[in-house]
Design an enzyme around this catalytic site. Structure first.
Site, PDB file in Angstrom:
ATOM      1  N   ASN A 120       0.498  -1.031   0.074  1.00 57.77           N
ATOM      2  CA  ASN A 120      -0.121   0.023  -0.191  1.00 57.77           C
ATOM      3  C   ASN A 120       1.341   1.632  -0.228  1.00 57.77           C
ATOM      4  OD1 ASN A 120      -1.770   2.031   0.231  1.00 57.77           O
ATOM      5  ND2 ASN A 120      -3.048   1.393   1.775  1.00 57.77           N
ATOM      6  N   ASP A 179      -7.137 -13.979 -19.477  1.00 55.23           N
ATOM      7  CA  ASP A 179      -8.052 -14.783 -17.925  1.00 55.23           C
ATOM      8  C   ASP A 179      -8.449 -15.609 -18.648  1.00 55.23           C
ATOM      9  OD1 ASP A 179      -8.653 -14.987 -15.445  1.00 55.23           O
ATOM     10  OD2 ASP A 179     -10.631 -14.701 -16.103  1.00 55.23           O
ATOM     11  N   GLU A 232      -4.758 -18.619 -19.747  1.00 49.59           N
ATOM     12  CA  GLU A 232      -4.495 -19.760 -18.976  1.00 49.59           C
ATOM     13  C   GLU A 232      -5.218 -20.634 -19.005  1.00 49.59           C
ATOM     14  OE1 GLU A 232      -7.150 -19.388 -13.964  1.00 49.59           O
ATOM     15  OE2 GLU A 232      -7.491 -18.692 -16.152  1.00 49.59           O
ATOM     16  N   ASP A 281      -1.718  -0.630  -3.632  1.00 52.83           N
ATOM     17  CA  ASP A 281      -1.952  -0.194  -4.513  1.00 52.83           C
ATOM     18  C   ASP A 281      -0.994  -0.644  -5.820  1.00 52.83           C
ATOM     19  OD1 ASP A 281      -0.339   1.680  -3.687  1.00 52.83           O
ATOM     20  OD2 ASP A 281      -2.413   3.011  -2.639  1.00 52.83           O
TER      21      ASP A 281
HETATM   22 CA    CA Z   1      -3.776   2.463  -1.278  1.00 56.39          CA
END
Ligand code: CA
Length: 619
Positions: free
Chosen positions: A141, A333, A362, A168
């Site tokens: 973060n 995906d 995948e 993030d």
């Molecule tokens: Ca954050």
């Protein structure tokens, strides 16, 4: 006038105003939001969304841009504009006018940028790469200020394993040097696009805007900055894309362009998840329909790529990101779940635009034959040609799980690795396989190996030295644990040290336990060595049948040769090397990679209990 009549008239008046307002023609968005000149494919299809926009006639006047066709759909709030960009078209901004008769009711600016022709861009990845897979919400973060953002439904809750934790893009940027130091050359981040579903949104696989980075991760601009920073450091970016489904809260949820935008069922119908049905020559149509048209989950609307407008929307979106951000590769995906002809069309279009680009699919199946079907240049009996450059080797993953846990036997233990690799004849090119011990959907490898560090070292050595390109899940280097049986949140724990105020910071040696440092240093040395040794990337593989719990294989490339030995015996072994005489012919000594010790003869080798050994052979 009677009071009731007055109220009635007022109601009519207000209702009238409201209707007028609701019917006011506007444009709320255009996808793609911008495009490029100099693309190899001259077609561009704009989805224009706005109140009653279909009641207008679009017009544009820009040299080299032809409005070739205007497509109306069931909803009055969409127009699809087919543009042709002639080769001479120049970058610039032009107006698209939406007219009623002679009157322009809305005008919108549209920009064509110049394609970046830097030959260093979009060159894909190959066996020389090692991929670090991370889940951004759980990695670091770097910016607590964006943890909760206005309009974003799912709020940060660190106590909920299925909640958002606040990681993030800034957190990734802050640790690029850490990832690079480990010896990785590429990062695959699970989706960073907006997933504004009310619950369990952290994983990002229910995308609600294909053109926007989730504000809790950052902005489009910041994503691009991250990619540029990675490129400066010599790291590649692999973007996770999801074409099979979008989040049910996508902006079009209550106003689909056409009723068949999604695969519709009378009531919720789940995919049977039997991906093999798609390549099965004996499959029933019933199973095929349920596999491909069934929904992956209640919150994941199954897009109908048989509708050419849906197909274009997705294809252009992927090109937009490749061009906008400067992507090196894509991970797609649930590869077998969308229509396979659409997927082939997509790949063809990507390779037309970016001939050196790579996409790894995948394809979660147990058998090499099922995986091989999806790989580029495979000659399939049904004639299917996927054009897909790379797939993940799930069968080898399952073999790894058994190989380092089972008792050694004729066809158990290490023999599992040998058996799966012996199937490589089914692949058009087994070097195009991504190999891994775990990913974000499985129990973590250290948990699977019952926290046995020796087994872990053997598994990592195998991944770094056998054929294919390795992918490792963040936290593998610090022996993170996690049992899928407890739920996905438990295999995607926060990286210690990634959050302000964390009591432990495992990004630094001081924050790691002695065992974690041993693992970190082992992996870092292994991958950094791999990075500089094409012999274990491109080298021809020759392996020998596993005997007495010892697996021996060689990689050979341009005059370089390496011998790898995995010893699963829980006691030291002196291994006679006469069986490998043909591969050792001409070599007199060797040097071990990890221990950096010289071997003065190649008659026999002393192997430590339960351990790997990599030997660079010398003449
Ligand atoms: Ca954050």
């Amino acid at each position: 006038m009677k009071k009731t009549t007055l109220i009635f008239l007022l109601l009519v008046f207000f209702a009238g105003t409201l209707t007028t307002r609701a019917q006011k023609i506007n444009v709320k968005r255009i996808d793609p939001p911008s495009w490029w000149t100099g693309m190899k494919d001259s077609h561009l299809q704009l989805m224009v969304y706005g109140n009653n926009i279909s009641k207008t006639t679009p017009q544009l006047n820009y040299p080299g841009v032809i409005l070739h066709d205007v497509i109306h759909v069931e909803s009055p709030n969409y127009l699809f504009l087919d543009l042709i960009l002639k080769p001479e078209v120049k970058p610039g901004t032009f107006l698209v006018l939406f007219k009623k008769g002679k009157r322009t009711v809305v005008k919108v600016q549209y920009t064509l940028n110049k394609k970046d022709d830097n030959p260093k861009l979009h060159n894909g990845f190959d066996v020389s790469d090692a991929i670090y897979l991370l889940m951004p919400d759980r990695f670091a973060n770097g910016n607590p200020a964006n943890d909760n953002m206005p309009g974003m439904l799912d709020k940060v809750n660190l106590k909920n394993p299925n909640g958002r934790h606040g990681g993030d893009i800034q957190g990734i940027m802050d640790h690029l040097d850490y990832i690079k130091k480990l010896g990785f050359t590429a990062i695959w981040s699970t989706p960073l696009l907006e997933d504004n579903m009310p619950k369990v949104s952290y994983h990002g696989y229910a995308i609600t805007d294909y053109y926007k980075i989730d504000p809790r991760f950052g902005t489009n601009k910041q994503y691009k900055e991250m990619v540029q920073m990675m490129h400066k450091k010599g790291l590649k970016i692999i973007m996770d894309m999801v074409f099979n489904h979008c989040g049910t809260d996508y902006f079009w949820k209550n106003d689909l362009p056409t009723h068949d935008w999604y695969n519709q069922w009378p009531k919720f119908t789940r995919s049977n998840y039997h991906a093999g049905v798609v390549s099965d020559p004996h499959a029933s149509n019933y199973d095929y329909r349920h596999m491909v048209r069934g929904w992956f989950d209640q919150t994941m609307a199954d897009l109908n790529q048989d509708n050419p407008l849906v197909a274009n929307y997705l294809i252009q979106n992927s090109i937009w990101w490749i061009e906008y951000a400067g992507l090196d590769g894509v991970r797609q995906d649930t590869y077998p779940y969308p229509y396979k002809d659409f997927m082939a069309k997509w790949m063809k279009r990507l390779l037309k635009e970016y001939p050196n680009f790579n996409v790894v699919g995948e394809v979660w199946m147990d058998y090499p034959a099922s995986i091989a079907y999806w790989l580029q240049n495979k000659r399939n009996k049904d004639g299917y040609q996927s054009h897909l450059t790379n797939v993940f080797d799930f069968p080898l993953t399952f073999a790894i799980h058994k190989a380092f846990n089972e008792n050694e036997g004729w066809n158990t233990g290490l023999a599992r690795l040998y058996e799966v690799l012996s199937q490589d004849f089914v692949y058009s090119n087994p070097m195009n396989l991504g190999i891994f011990a775990d990913n974000h959907d499985m129990s973590r490898i250290f948990t699977i190996l019952h926290k046995n560090l020796n087994s872990w070292k053997m598994a990592m050595t195998f991944l770094a030295t056998t054929r294919g390109f390795p992918e490792m899940f963040y936290g593998t280097e610090i022996l993170m644990t996690g049992d899928k049986g407890q739920g996905d949140g438990f295999i995607r724990k926060d990286f210690p040290g990634g959050w302000p105020g964390d009591s432990i910071n495992a990004f630094t040696p001081q924050g790691r336990t002695p065992e974690q440092n041993e693992a970190f240093n082992f992996l870092s040395k292994l991958l950094n060595w791999r990075k500089n040794h094409p012999v274990v990337q491109y080298g021809k593989l020759t392996h020998y049948i596993v005997e007495s719990g010892v697996y021996v294989y060689f990689r050979e490339y341009k005059g370089e040769k390496v011998m790898v030995i995995l010893n699963r015996n829980n006691k030291p072994v002196t291994l006679g090397l006469s069986r490998f005489a043909k591969d050792l012919n001409g070599y007199k000594t060797g040097r071990t990679v990890m221990e950096e010790k010289s071997l003065d003869n190649l008659n026999s080798i002393k192997l430590k209990a339960s351990s790997p050994l990599i030997v660079v052979l010398k003449k």
